[in-house]
Design a protein around this motif. Sequence first.
Motif, PDB file in Angstrom:
ATOM      1  N   TRP A 219       9.933 -24.226  11.180  1.00  0.00           N
ATOM      2  CA  TRP A 219      10.420 -24.078  12.116  1.00  0.00           C
ATOM      3  C   TRP A 219      11.175 -25.477  13.566  1.00  0.00           C
ATOM      4  O   TRP A 219      12.717 -25.899  13.597  1.00  0.00           O
ATOM      5  N   ARG A 220      10.062 -26.788  13.026  1.00  0.00           N
ATOM      6  CA  ARG A 220      10.846 -28.022  13.958  1.00  0.00           C
ATOM      7  C   ARG A 220      11.958 -28.588  12.895  1.00  0.00           C
ATOM      8  O   ARG A 220      12.633 -28.808  13.433  1.00  0.00           O
ATOM      9  N   GLU A 223      15.064 -24.905  14.052  1.00  0.00           N
ATOM     10  CA  GLU A 223      15.890 -24.935  15.051  1.00  0.00           C
ATOM     11  C   GLU A 223      16.592 -25.914  15.978  1.00  0.00           C
ATOM     12  O   GLU A 223      17.458 -26.111  16.235  1.00  0.00           O
ATOM     13  N   LYS A 224      17.271 -27.094  14.469  1.00  0.00           N
ATOM     14  CA  LYS A 224      18.045 -28.236  15.029  1.00  0.00           C
ATOM     15  C   LYS A 224      20.040 -27.913  14.124  1.00  0.00           C
ATOM     16  O   LYS A 224      20.241 -28.566  14.896  1.00  0.00           O
TER      17      LYS A 224
ATOM     18  N   ARG B 160      13.144 -16.807  11.628  1.00  0.00           N
ATOM     19  CA  ARG B 160      12.476 -18.315  11.476  1.00  0.00           C
ATOM     20  C   ARG B 160      12.574 -18.301  10.421  1.00  0.00           C
ATOM     21  O   ARG B 160      11.517 -19.043   9.860  1.00  0.00           O
TER      22      ARG B 160
END
Lengths: 271, 425
Positions: A219-220, A223-224, B160
């Motif tokens: 996710w790090r 999300e970018k 996700r």
Amino acid sequence: MTLESTRTATGAPAPVGLLIDATRCIGCGECARACRAEHGLAGELTPDLSASAYTVVREKEGQFVRRLCMHCIDPTCVSVCPVAALRRLPGGQVVYDADACMGCRYCIFACPFDVPRYDWEKPFPVVAKCDLCHRRTSRGHQTACSFVCPMGATVSGPRGALLEEARTRIRNDPGRYVDHIFGETEAGGTAVLILSGVPFDLAGINTAVSKQPLPETTWRVLEKLPYVVLNGGIFLGGLAWIIRRRMQFQRHPELAEDLPVEPAPPKGEKP
Amino acid sequence: MSPRSHRNLGTPLPLVPTPPPLILSLSKDASGRAGFLRLPRWNLTLPSPWKLVVGIVLAWGCWVTARRFWLGLGAVTHLSDRMPWGLWVGFDVLCGVALAAGGFSVMAMVHLFGFERLRPIVPATVLTAFLGYVLVSVGLLYDLGRPYNMWHVFIMHNPRSVMFEVAWCVILYLSVLAIEFSALVMERFRWTRALEMLGRITVPLVIAGALLSTLHQSSLGTLFLIVPGKLYTLWYSPYLPLMFFFSALAVGFAMVIFESYLSAFAFGRSLERGIIRELAHILLVTVLFYLGIKLQDLFARGALGALFVPRMETWCFWLEVALLAVPAAMLLDERLRADEHATFLSATLVVLGVIVNRLNVSIVGTYAYSGASYMPSFEELSVSVFLTTLGVLAFGFAVRFLGIFEGHDNGDGPTPALQKPAEAA
């Protein structure tokens, strides 16, 4: 020792869990058999997890310990599934929907506990794993495995209460237990908690599992991506605009006449 | 290059400036008969033993295909719960996507950054990328356990999931490539009005292609960030997305060189020496940049020591690095860079290097953790060979049907060393 108050969830969506006390387990295998009956699994009861065994009891260092899906609070398998075939129910059960699955096997690859199994011999296989008897537990009943356990080695109940219970057991009998509750922090915390009398790595449990929830690792980056698209689009578009404009001027100098600085026409090129 | 008539600054250049002469006459053929859509004769100039090999590969591939879908993955692969991903993910998907990366980078350089010298190779590059992504999609059908549920990504969302993001980017990019590829078909039939309309959206289309490629090329690396405990330390890095992106960039250019050189052989045409030289420069820079990132990453993670641990992973890593460092060293030499044979050799090494890298990350890197000894089965290998062969055949057919290499000549004349002697027949 009684867990009557916590053994059945009250219907409210308190996250359910299992407490597995390996020091009480006698290795009778009732849990594995009950599980197969509950889920209607055919085929042989394999020594390790398989498409026909959602849970198994294994002996390591003179101690029996169960293996099954840990039902992470932030499950890796749920985060990686592209079609949301794996979901975490409000009660904490991580369940699988075969009708949605397209069989990419990312869940099997990614699971930090190596739990999901595949039925490789079928033409169109499904992923097999424990569903914490969600049909029973979501109605406030126990799981099949805890219901049949003759020693109380597996008990089900709200996770919070089980954690308290586990801490109490360790405090009351420190010589009996390793001072660690496997699943309290592993992979960010799991609904299944394990107590052991021998060091966990010797008991056949992977203690190298990350303490952080693994979905954060991807996710790090994910999300970018919206910013990559936005900034990349502006950058590429702007650069293309500048470069192509200059090329037009080079080819047609008369178009640039009204510009403050007149570009010199390139030598040797005739329009 | 002829001057163009686009005075309006807002009008983008058409996708390809001068329509190539058609290989098929729409009016009359050599015999004077009116011919519409007469297919060119199938002469891929393969010697007949090769035709036999191709025939065997295709027949065997069909047989394995039937077995895979009838009996399931277990019957034809060596996959297991310990190694759920094997050659079909590592080669057909990861390598397939990376090797087709030339599509977005060459398009961006020509249409966005004004590298006009590369314009003649745009059609071949678009064709390669399009076929490459089609093959990846077909390869996925083999690998997915329930391929008939593939369309679920359209209606079942999980933002996700890296896989979800990759799936959407690949689908959208395949659409972009299909539009770019349709330009080749339009040119073939001289649909000038359609071409003109397409020319207007070229720049946004190429930007979209570059962005989508950036996303999914890097995200194929992000896929492996979820297994910090399983992937061997030489490969597991928070910079995996960046490394996958830059290696794809490098191998994209390497593939363009590789395929230009081989096309010159197969189709008996002249090699664009100027373009190869230009590409050699770009390849050198991208490979050096990628190697730089790899070195920095090992240093930053304090994993340099793992380079000297005597174990199988170390050798595989060194192999991968050597397959990139040797061509980089070769291309640093100005004389070798000017030599198209040496450039071809270095491009081939880079292609092999990136293939080894993808196989290392997806297969070799998880050996130690899984404890399984996975080696692809003969059937797995044959499907990969089968699909690659289909791709090459489709490329050869499309090149002839669409006249990909007919529209331009570099003026160098035919390269003697690359001329096929018995071409006249």
